[in-house]
Scaffold this motif. Structure first.
Motif, PDB file in Angstrom:
ATOM      1  N   VAL A  24     -99.340  71.041 -43.746  1.00 53.86           N
ATOM      2  CA  VAL A  24     -98.576  71.521 -42.638  1.00 53.86           C
ATOM      3  C   VAL A  24     -99.289  70.936 -41.380  1.00 53.86           C
ATOM      4  O   VAL A  24     -98.609  70.680 -40.300  1.00 53.86           O
ATOM      5  CB  VAL A  24     -98.934  73.214 -42.555  1.00 53.86           C
ATOM      6  CG1 VAL A  24     -98.538  73.694 -40.978  1.00 53.86           C
ATOM      7  CG2 VAL A  24     -98.148  73.731 -43.589  1.00 53.86           C
ATOM      8  N   ASN A 175     -96.495  79.390 -46.742  1.00 53.10           N
ATOM      9  CA  ASN A 175     -96.178  78.176 -47.792  1.00 53.10           C
ATOM     10  C   ASN A 175     -95.700  78.456 -49.122  1.00 53.10           C
ATOM     11  O   ASN A 175     -96.201  79.736 -49.435  1.00 53.10           O
ATOM     12  CB  ASN A 175     -97.129  77.061 -47.787  1.00 53.10           C
ATOM     13  CG  ASN A 175     -96.768  75.783 -48.103  1.00 53.10           C
ATOM     14  OD1 ASN A 175     -95.752  75.455 -48.082  1.00 53.10           O
ATOM     15  ND2 ASN A 175     -97.681  74.999 -48.529  1.00 53.10           N
ATOM     16  N   LEU A 230     -90.487  69.395 -44.915  1.00 48.86           N
ATOM     17  CA  LEU A 230     -91.566  70.316 -44.110  1.00 48.86           C
ATOM     18  C   LEU A 230     -91.284  70.396 -42.773  1.00 48.86           C
ATOM     19  O   LEU A 230     -91.421  71.343 -42.050  1.00 48.86           O
ATOM     20  CB  LEU A 230     -92.760  70.156 -44.731  1.00 48.86           C
ATOM     21  CG  LEU A 230     -94.209  71.020 -44.102  1.00 48.86           C
ATOM     22  CD1 LEU A 230     -93.518  72.285 -44.382  1.00 48.86           C
ATOM     23  CD2 LEU A 230     -95.289  70.557 -44.738  1.00 48.86           C
TER      24      LEU A 230
END
Length: 254
Positions: A24, A175, A230
């Motif tokens: 991330v 997540n 993502l």
């Protein structure tokens, strides 16, 4: 880097390993770079660095004119202890050495002009985390968790640390929140728990971004690619808009 020229920082933290925090953090750097900001990426996990693999950086940090030259990936300068030695080299640091290495890696690096520095925080709430809090001026943090209750327990410790340092949390990223079968489109929750929802109850002003397991996302290759899905999830969740707004507001306030 002189104190007056130090960029503002964005912390990406979790308190627990294995929840996708570093991935991330990398996607945050990529997304902010795509918004036109000059972004640096600092891997503050001095004993368990992962940035070289994530960014596809296979060159060692070098010295030019007494300044550390960062690795460059997609226009983003990256600094990590993983770029100092072989991938399997152990880093066994004592407290004073941790602070000294952290300070030197940041201040002795030729970052170039930076608007924001994304800092991938190590898991836990120990000496390295305290050193980062002392070293950088953070405008916001991003908390990463999985739905599982065990992740929530550790993340709440990191949250308390951020609150005591008066650092706002821009977003909670849960997540692996869901998975969808590519054949029948059936969705299910691969991990039990509601960590993201419980954290948002504690942080009602923070965004909650739930990131599913995406079977269509490619694996990260040797050039650090593979995180486009993502980045898009974080962008759709409003993370980059919020961080850019915070950056602009910080500039106007100074």
């Amino acid at each position: 880097m002189p104190e007056e020229q130090s960029p503002k920082a964005v912390y990406v933290c979790s308190g627990k390993g294995g929840v996708g925090k570093s991935t991330v953090a990398k996607a945050t750097s990529r997304g902010l770079k795509a918004r036109g900001l000059n972004v640096g990426h600092f891997d503050a996990d001095l004993t368990g660095p992962s940035a070289p693999t994530l960014f596809g950086a296979d060159t060692r940090l070098r010295i030019l004119n007494q300044r550390i030259q960062p690795a460059i990936s997609g226009g983003i300068p990256v600094v990590s202890t993983g770029l100092l030695a072989d991938a399997d080299h152990p880093y066994i640091w004592h407290g004073p050495l941790l602070r000294g290495a952290l300070h030197q890696l940041f201040h002795d690096t030729d970052w170039g002009p930076l608007d924001l520095l994304v800092i991938d925080m190590p898991p836990g709430t120990g000496e390295t985390q305290l050193a980062v809090l002392d070293e950088f001026h953070c405008i916001a943090a991003v908390i990463v968790t999985t739905p599982h209750e065990l992740a929530l327990v550790d993340v709440r410790r990191s949250l308390r640390m951020l609150q005591e340092a008066d650092i706002p949390v821009a977003a909670i990223v849960e997540n692996m929140a869901a998975a969808t079968c590519p054949r029948c489109s059936h969705s299910w929750q691969p991990f039990p728990g509601t960590a993201g929802d419980q954290l948002q109850q504690l942080l009602p002003d923070s965004r909650l971004i739930k990131v599913p397991v995406d079977s269509g996302a490619s694996a990260i290759d040797g050039q650090g690619n593979g995180d486009a899905a993502l980045v898009q999830y974080l962008d759709d969740g409003g993370l980059f808009t919020d961080l850019c707004t915070l950056h602009t507001n910080t500039l106007q306030a100074t």
